[in-house]
Design a protein around this motif. Sequence first.
Motif, PDB file in Angstrom:
ATOM      1  N   ASN A 132      -8.590  -1.939  -1.579  1.00  0.00           N
ATOM      2  CA  ASN A 132      -8.868  -1.779  -0.287  1.00  0.00           C
ATOM      3  C   ASN A 132      -8.396  -0.296   0.257  1.00  0.00           C
ATOM      4  O   ASN A 132      -8.083  -0.127   1.381  1.00  0.00           O
ATOM      5  CB  ASN A 132      -8.276  -2.666   0.605  1.00  0.00           C
ATOM      6  CG  ASN A 132      -6.797  -2.911   0.493  1.00  0.00           C
ATOM      7  OD1 ASN A 132      -6.022  -2.090  -0.061  1.00  0.00           O
ATOM      8  ND2 ASN A 132      -6.382  -4.124   0.916  1.00  0.00           N
ATOM      9  N   GLY A 133      -8.485   0.461  -0.670  1.00  0.00           N
ATOM     10  CA  GLY A 133      -8.155   2.123  -0.234  1.00  0.00           C
ATOM     11  C   GLY A 133      -6.759   2.127  -0.100  1.00  0.00           C
ATOM     12  O   GLY A 133      -6.387   3.265   0.824  1.00  0.00           O
ATOM     13  N   GLY A 134      -5.975   1.481  -0.530  1.00  0.00           N
ATOM     14  CA  GLY A 134      -4.435   1.503  -0.379  1.00  0.00           C
ATOM     15  C   GLY A 134      -3.674   0.914   0.707  1.00  0.00           C
ATOM     16  O   GLY A 134      -2.585   1.024   0.969  1.00  0.00           O
ATOM     17  N   LYS A 135      -4.685   0.036   1.349  1.00  0.00           N
ATOM     18  CA  LYS A 135      -3.876  -0.691   2.309  1.00  0.00           C
ATOM     19  C   LYS A 135      -2.889  -1.858   1.937  1.00  0.00           C
ATOM     20  O   LYS A 135      -1.841  -2.150   2.604  1.00  0.00           O
ATOM     21  CB  LYS A 135      -5.032  -1.490   3.456  1.00  0.00           C
ATOM     22  CG  LYS A 135      -6.072  -0.665   4.139  1.00  0.00           C
ATOM     23  CD  LYS A 135      -7.142  -1.387   4.712  1.00  0.00           C
ATOM     24  CE  LYS A 135      -8.029  -0.371   5.517  1.00  0.00           C
ATOM     25  NZ  LYS A 135      -9.201  -0.822   5.895  1.00  0.00           N
ATOM     26  N   HIS A 182       0.945   7.556   2.379  1.00  0.00           N
ATOM     27  CA  HIS A 182      -0.695   8.131   2.510  1.00  0.00           C
ATOM     28  C   HIS A 182      -0.451   9.186   3.846  1.00  0.00           C
ATOM     29  O   HIS A 182       0.282   9.095   4.608  1.00  0.00           O
ATOM     30  CB  HIS A 182      -1.099   6.774   3.440  1.00  0.00           C
ATOM     31  CG  HIS A 182      -2.500   7.006   3.600  1.00  0.00           C
ATOM     32  ND1 HIS A 182      -3.349   6.480   4.696  1.00  0.00           N
ATOM     33  CD2 HIS A 182      -3.478   7.956   2.977  1.00  0.00           C
ATOM     34  CE1 HIS A 182      -4.520   7.058   4.544  1.00  0.00           C
ATOM     35  NE2 HIS A 182      -4.705   7.866   3.612  1.00  0.00           N
ATOM     36  N   ILE A 183      -1.027  10.252   3.385  1.00  0.00           N
ATOM     37  CA  ILE A 183      -0.767  11.557   4.328  1.00  0.00           C
ATOM     38  C   ILE A 183      -2.300  11.780   5.042  1.00  0.00           C
ATOM     39  O   ILE A 183      -3.347  11.700   4.048  1.00  0.00           O
ATOM     40  CB  ILE A 183      -0.473  12.899   3.352  1.00  0.00           C
ATOM     41  CG1 ILE A 183       0.875  12.260   2.823  1.00  0.00           C
ATOM     42  CG2 ILE A 183      -0.453  13.881   4.334  1.00  0.00           C
ATOM     43  CD1 ILE A 183       1.133  13.392   1.579  1.00  0.00           C
ATOM     44  N   LYS A 207       4.265   5.808   5.424  1.00  0.00           N
ATOM     45  CA  LYS A 207       4.964   5.376   4.425  1.00  0.00           C
ATOM     46  C   LYS A 207       4.571   3.797   4.137  1.00  0.00           C
ATOM     47  O   LYS A 207       5.087   2.905   4.786  1.00  0.00           O
ATOM     48  CB  LYS A 207       6.478   5.579   4.444  1.00  0.00           C
ATOM     49  CG  LYS A 207       6.802   6.865   4.416  1.00  0.00           C
ATOM     50  CD  LYS A 207       8.194   7.002   4.449  1.00  0.00           C
ATOM     51  CE  LYS A 207       8.659   8.491   4.347  1.00  0.00           C
ATOM     52  NZ  LYS A 207       9.981   8.909   4.247  1.00  0.00           N
ATOM     53  N   ILE A 208       3.704   3.520   3.080  1.00  0.00           N
ATOM     54  CA  ILE A 208       3.286   2.286   2.913  1.00  0.00           C
ATOM     55  C   ILE A 208       4.482   1.560   2.142  1.00  0.00           C
ATOM     56  O   ILE A 208       4.752   0.217   2.272  1.00  0.00           O
ATOM     57  CB  ILE A 208       2.237   2.351   1.804  1.00  0.00           C
ATOM     58  CG1 ILE A 208       0.950   3.217   2.352  1.00  0.00           C
ATOM     59  CG2 ILE A 208       1.784   0.971   1.362  1.00  0.00           C
ATOM     60  CD1 ILE A 208       0.400   2.722   3.691  1.00  0.00           C
TER      61      ILE A 208
END
Length: 181
Positions: free
Chosen positions: A138-141, A90-91, A100-101
Amino acid sequence: GNWGYPRGLIVRTNEHLSNKKIDSFPYAINDISFVDNQTGYAVGYGALLQTLDGGDTWQQLNLTDDNYRSICILDKNNIWTVGFNGSIVHITENGRKFNKIKNSQNPLGNADRYLSITFNGLSGYITGEKGLVLQTSNGGKSWQKMKPFTNNDLYKASFHPVEKTVFFVGDKNTIFKYYPL
């Protein structure tokens, strides 16, 4: 282009499709997307590039640890990329901060191979080799693997603009229509 990873090109043309400028890079370029008319990003083999002048010049940013295959831009503070060796990044802050997820995996091990990422609001999908699909609501969480519905490589997911469905396209001329709950 992606010619076995030896180099990449970004070709800028004029309105008559004549070459105006050609930038070459020592690595493959896999995907490109713009935030607005000036700010854009390109990803490739060990590379994240940014332009702040509409594509006239490109600078490499400090994200080099995977073969980044796809980039999805929601806005200048919500940019996502995935790498072939398992990175999810995620930038934010207009390309200045990387979260970095998931870090890339050993390319020689049994790794998830990501090919694309796409979002529609808080819903998102990552597709990959051998029918791999990860989803977020959830938006990439957080990301969850979906139960496989094919063994074919899946190249892209696309949200239908009216129906509440998602289409997946993949290897061997396959298209799947998915009905999320």
